[in-house]
Scaffold this motif. Structure first.
Motif, mmCIF file in Angstrom:
data_model
loop_
_atom_site.group_PDB
_atom_site.id
_atom_site.type_symbol
_atom_site.label_atom_id
_atom_site.label_comp_id
_atom_site.label_asym_id
_atom_site.label_seq_id
_atom_site.Cartn_x
_atom_site.Cartn_y
_atom_site.Cartn_z
ATOM 1 N N LEU A 197 0.835 -1.192 0.000
ATOM 2 C CA LEU A 197 0.000 0.000 0.000
ATOM 3 C C LEU A 197 0.873 1.246 0.000
ATOM 4 O O LEU A 197 1.901 1.305 0.690
ATOM 5 N N PRO A 198 0.512 2.287 -0.758
ATOM 6 C CA PRO A 198 1.329 3.521 -0.832
ATOM 7 C C PRO A 198 1.127 4.396 0.403
ATOM 8 O O PRO A 198 0.661 5.522 0.323
ATOM 9 N N LEU A 199 1.480 3.845 1.575
ATOM 10 C CA LEU A 199 1.334 4.586 2.819
ATOM 11 C C LEU A 199 2.673 4.636 3.541
ATOM 12 O O LEU A 199 3.347 3.614 3.676
ATOM 13 N N PRO A 200 3.065 5.798 4.054
ATOM 14 C CA PRO A 200 4.318 5.859 4.809
ATOM 15 C C PRO A 200 4.197 5.195 6.171
ATOM 16 O O PRO A 200 5.208 4.936 6.826
ATOM 17 N N THR A 201 2.955 4.911 6.597
ATOM 18 C CA THR A 201 2.750 4.338 7.931
ATOM 19 C C THR A 201 2.608 2.820 7.904
ATOM 20 O O THR A 201 2.215 2.222 8.903
ATOM 21 N N THR A 202 2.900 2.191 6.760
ATOM 22 C CA THR A 202 2.722 0.744 6.676
ATOM 23 C C THR A 202 3.553 0.019 7.718
ATOM 24 O O THR A 202 3.090 -0.909 8.377
ATOM 25 N N LYS A 203 4.784 0.415 7.886
ATOM 26 C CA LYS A 203 5.661 -0.191 8.894
ATOM 27 C C LYS A 203 6.281 0.869 9.799
ATOM 28 O O LYS A 203 7.331 0.641 10.383
ATOM 29 N N THR A 204 5.604 2.025 9.877
ATOM 30 C CA THR A 204 6.160 3.131 10.648
ATOM 31 C C THR A 204 5.066 3.793 11.479
ATOM 32 O O THR A 204 3.958 4.018 10.988
ATOM 33 N N ILE A 205 5.402 4.083 12.731
ATOM 34 C CA ILE A 205 4.536 4.915 13.566
ATOM 35 C C ILE A 205 5.040 6.337 13.397
ATOM 36 O O ILE A 205 6.076 6.720 13.945
ATOM 37 N N GLU A 206 4.328 7.122 12.603
ATOM 38 C CA GLU A 206 4.779 8.449 12.219
ATOM 39 C C GLU A 206 4.206 9.499 13.167
ATOM 40 O O GLU A 206 2.993 9.744 13.191
ATOM 41 N N ILE A 207 5.066 10.118 13.971
ATOM 42 C CA ILE A 207 4.637 11.164 14.896
ATOM 43 C C ILE A 207 4.369 12.436 14.098
ATOM 44 O O ILE A 207 5.224 12.906 13.342
ATOM 45 N N VAL A 208 3.163 13.001 14.279
ATOM 46 C CA VAL A 208 2.790 14.197 13.515
ATOM 47 C C VAL A 208 2.666 15.434 14.402
ATOM 48 O O VAL A 208 2.664 16.554 13.885
ATOM 49 N N ALA A 209 2.538 15.270 15.727
ATOM 50 C CA ALA A 209 2.382 16.434 16.602
ATOM 51 C C ALA A 209 2.590 16.032 18.053
ATOM 52 O O ALA A 209 2.543 14.836 18.397
ATOM 53 N N PHE A 210 2.816 17.049 18.895
ATOM 54 C CA PHE A 210 2.890 16.865 20.343
ATOM 55 C C PHE A 210 1.888 17.828 20.982
ATOM 56 O O PHE A 210 1.924 19.031 20.712
ATOM 57 N N VAL A 211 0.985 17.296 21.797
ATOM 58 C CA VAL A 211 -0.079 18.113 22.385
ATOM 59 C C VAL A 211 -0.212 17.777 23.868
ATOM 60 O O VAL A 211 0.218 16.706 24.321
ATOM 61 N N ASN B 257 5.619 17.085 29.448
ATOM 62 C CA ASN B 257 4.262 16.821 29.925
ATOM 63 C C ASN B 257 3.256 16.801 28.766
ATOM 64 O O ASN B 257 2.119 17.257 28.906
ATOM 65 N N LYS B 258 3.705 16.289 27.639
ATOM 66 C CA LYS B 258 2.841 16.196 26.472
ATOM 67 C C LYS B 258 2.768 14.749 25.983
ATOM 68 O O LYS B 258 3.516 13.890 26.444
ATOM 69 N N VAL B 259 1.853 14.503 25.065
ATOM 70 C CA VAL B 259 1.754 13.204 24.410
ATOM 71 C C VAL B 259 1.993 13.410 22.926
ATOM 72 O O VAL B 259 1.810 14.514 22.402
ATOM 73 N N ALA B 260 2.421 12.350 22.272
ATOM 74 C CA ALA B 260 2.685 12.426 20.833
ATOM 75 C C ALA B 260 1.491 11.855 20.073
ATOM 76 O O ALA B 260 0.961 10.805 20.434
ATOM 77 N N ILE B 261 1.063 12.555 19.055
ATOM 78 C CA ILE B 261 0.000 12.078 18.170
ATOM 79 C C ILE B 261 0.670 11.479 16.935
ATOM 80 O O ILE B 261 1.538 12.109 16.312
ATOM 81 N N ALA B 262 0.261 10.252 16.614
ATOM 82 C CA ALA B 262 0.932 9.537 15.529
ATOM 83 C C ALA B 262 -0.089 8.821 14.645
ATOM 84 O O ALA B 262 -1.242 8.618 15.039
ATOM 85 N N LYS B 263 0.367 8.455 13.468
ATOM 86 C CA LYS B 263 -0.435 7.648 12.543
ATOM 87 C C LYS B 263 0.328 6.361 12.272
ATOM 88 O O LYS B 263 1.552 6.375 12.135
ATOM 89 N N PHE B 264 -0.407 5.255 12.227
ATOM 90 C CA PHE B 264 0.231 3.973 11.942
ATOM 91 C C PHE B 264 -0.788 3.043 11.288
ATOM 92 O O PHE B 264 -2.005 3.254 11.389
ATOM 93 N N ALA B 265 -0.288 2.037 10.604
ATOM 94 C CA ALA B 265 -1.144 1.073 9.916
ATOM 95 C C ALA B 265 -1.065 -0.262 10.651
ATOM 96 O O ALA B 265 0.025 -0.757 10.957
ATOM 97 N N ARG C 18 -3.413 -4.120 11.022
ATOM 98 C CA ARG C 18 -4.549 -4.980 10.709
ATOM 99 C C ARG C 18 -5.431 -4.414 9.599
ATOM 100 O O ARG C 18 -6.639 -4.318 9.708
ATOM 101 N N GLY C 19 -4.766 -4.016 8.534
ATOM 102 C CA GLY C 19 -5.501 -3.689 7.320
ATOM 103 C C GLY C 19 -6.014 -2.278 7.204
ATOM 104 O O GLY C 19 -6.712 -1.966 6.243
ATOM 105 N N ARG C 20 -5.692 -1.393 8.150
ATOM 106 C CA ARG C 20 -6.142 -0.013 7.995
ATOM 107 C C ARG C 20 -5.227 0.945 8.751
ATOM 108 O O ARG C 20 -4.545 0.539 9.694
ATOM 109 N N GLU C 21 -5.242 2.206 8.298
ATOM 110 C CA GLU C 21 -4.442 3.218 8.981
ATOM 111 C C GLU C 21 -5.187 3.689 10.224
ATOM 112 O O GLU C 21 -6.406 3.865 10.206
ATOM 113 N N ARG C 22 -4.441 3.914 11.286
ATOM 114 C CA ARG C 22 -5.037 4.274 12.565
ATOM 115 C C ARG C 22 -4.374 5.530 13.114
ATOM 116 O O ARG C 22 -3.263 5.890 12.723
ATOM 117 N N LEU C 23 -5.083 6.131 14.058
ATOM 118 C CA LEU C 23 -4.560 7.272 14.793
ATOM 119 C C LEU C 23 -4.137 6.778 16.167
ATOM 120 O O LEU C 23 -4.771 5.891 16.744
#
Length: 333
Positions: free
Chosen positions: A82-96, A134-142, A144-149
């Motif tokens: 699949l053309p997704l950068p998160t197929t085998k990567t937990i990609e951090i997109v922000a810290f909140v 004192n923050k958490v990281a928001i990430a995207k990852f794939a 079981r067949g779908r991309e998740r937050l």
């Protein structure tokens, strides 16, 4: 713990090899379906509709059903490419800040394990950075067949990954609140506060699944050929006709359960909060009443003072008259 996914955390230009393991486990008791007449197991057999025969798990794949009923085969290789950068990567997109995450979005939880010695330093760096900010990281990852937050946070010395539902997957609670106008008095809120204070806090580690324990007792008794334990009688709960009385009784019961003397329910002093605002009018009334009372007292005091002054004047006048009469008698003599 066995890993269920291998990949890496993408933290800017830093890549941290990790393994994903389940952070939770289920202790619920599962049942088998049986034939009630003879106790035989009831099984579901996987049958191919075209060949009308049972097939093995190795022969089963995935397929997408189109709108017209056509089945489009999808292989594991198709999913892996699949053309997704998160197929085998937990990609951090922000810290909140952690409070920005709505608990309604929380899904399954996982632990992230450093993948070998080279990952130890960047793994520790990310963990300590999360701690200090004192923050958490928001990430995207794939998975079981779908991309998740997801949300990364620190748990003791490890990094945990909480799966999050996408914002559009959380329903709005529209139409669920009471549609009738209800007024809650300050006395009722004070009693509710007293009940909350009486119940106090609890160590969550002390909580356990009583249903599962009772079910295990039933299974053990049946296995030994004994009668299952009888369920205790439940306290009858009638309709709540008087909310104040129900709250007061709840406070007394809570105190008794904790070994405290029930006594009288002490209502807490009104707290300085938003709900105390309506009482400002009452405060003005009591101030006015205080002023009136003070005025009455002042008037009464001044009246008493006037009376005393008048009495004193009368007494002085009488004394002077008596003195004049005595002087006149002396001169006549």
């Amino acid at each position: 713990m066995r890993s269920i996914w291998n990949g890496a955390i993408s933290f800017g230009l830093v890549s941290i090899p990790i393994k994903l393991v389940n952070a939770t486990e289920s202790h619920s008791i599962s049942f088998r379906q049986i034939h009630t007449e003879d106790g035989g197991r009831v099984r579901y057999r996987k049958v191919c509709e075209l060949e009308d025969r049972e097939i093995s798990q190795a022969e089963i794949g995935k397929g997408y059903e189109d709108a017209d009923g056509t089945i489009i085969p999808i292989t594991d290789e198709d999913l892996a490419q699949l053309p997704l950068p998160t197929t085998k990567t937990i990609e951090i997109v922000a810290f909140v800040p952690g409070e920005r995450i709505d608990p309604l979005q929380m899904d399954a939880a996982y632990y992230l394990q450093a993948g070998g010695a080279p990952a130890a330093k960047p793994y520790t760096l990310l963990r300590e950075a999360l701690k200090r900010s004192n923050k958490v990281a928001i990430a995207k990852f794939a998975l079981r067949g779908r991309e998740r937050l997801g949300m990364l946070r620190v748990v003791e010395d490890a990094i945990a990954l909480h799966g999050l539902l996408w914002p559009d997957e959380v329903r709005a609670p529209e139409g669920l609140a009471p549609d009738t106008k209800v007024t809650v008095s300050d006395k009722e809120l004070d009693l509710a506060d007293a009940l909350m204070d009486t119940l106090g806090e609890i160590d969550l580690d002390e909580l356990h699944d009583e249903y599962r324990e009772a079910l295990e007792e039933v299974v053990a008794a049946k296995a030994a050929g004994e009668a299952p334990p009888e369920a205790p009688e439940r306290a009858k709960s009638g309709k709540v006709l008087d909310l104040m009385a129900a709250l007061e009784k709840s406070v007394r019961d809570a105190k008794e359960s904790r070994g405290e003397e029930p006594g009288e329910v002490t209502r807490l002093p009104q707290r300085k909060s938003a709900r105390a605002a309506p009482k400002q009018t009452g405060g003005k009334k009591s101030t006015a009443a205080t002023k009136k009372t003070a005025a009455k007292k002042t008037t009464a005091k001044s009246s008493q003072g006037t009376k005393k002054t008048a009495s004193a004047k009368k007494a002085t006048g009488a004394k002077k008259t008596a003195a004049k009469k005595t002087a006149a008698r002396k001169r006549t003599a």
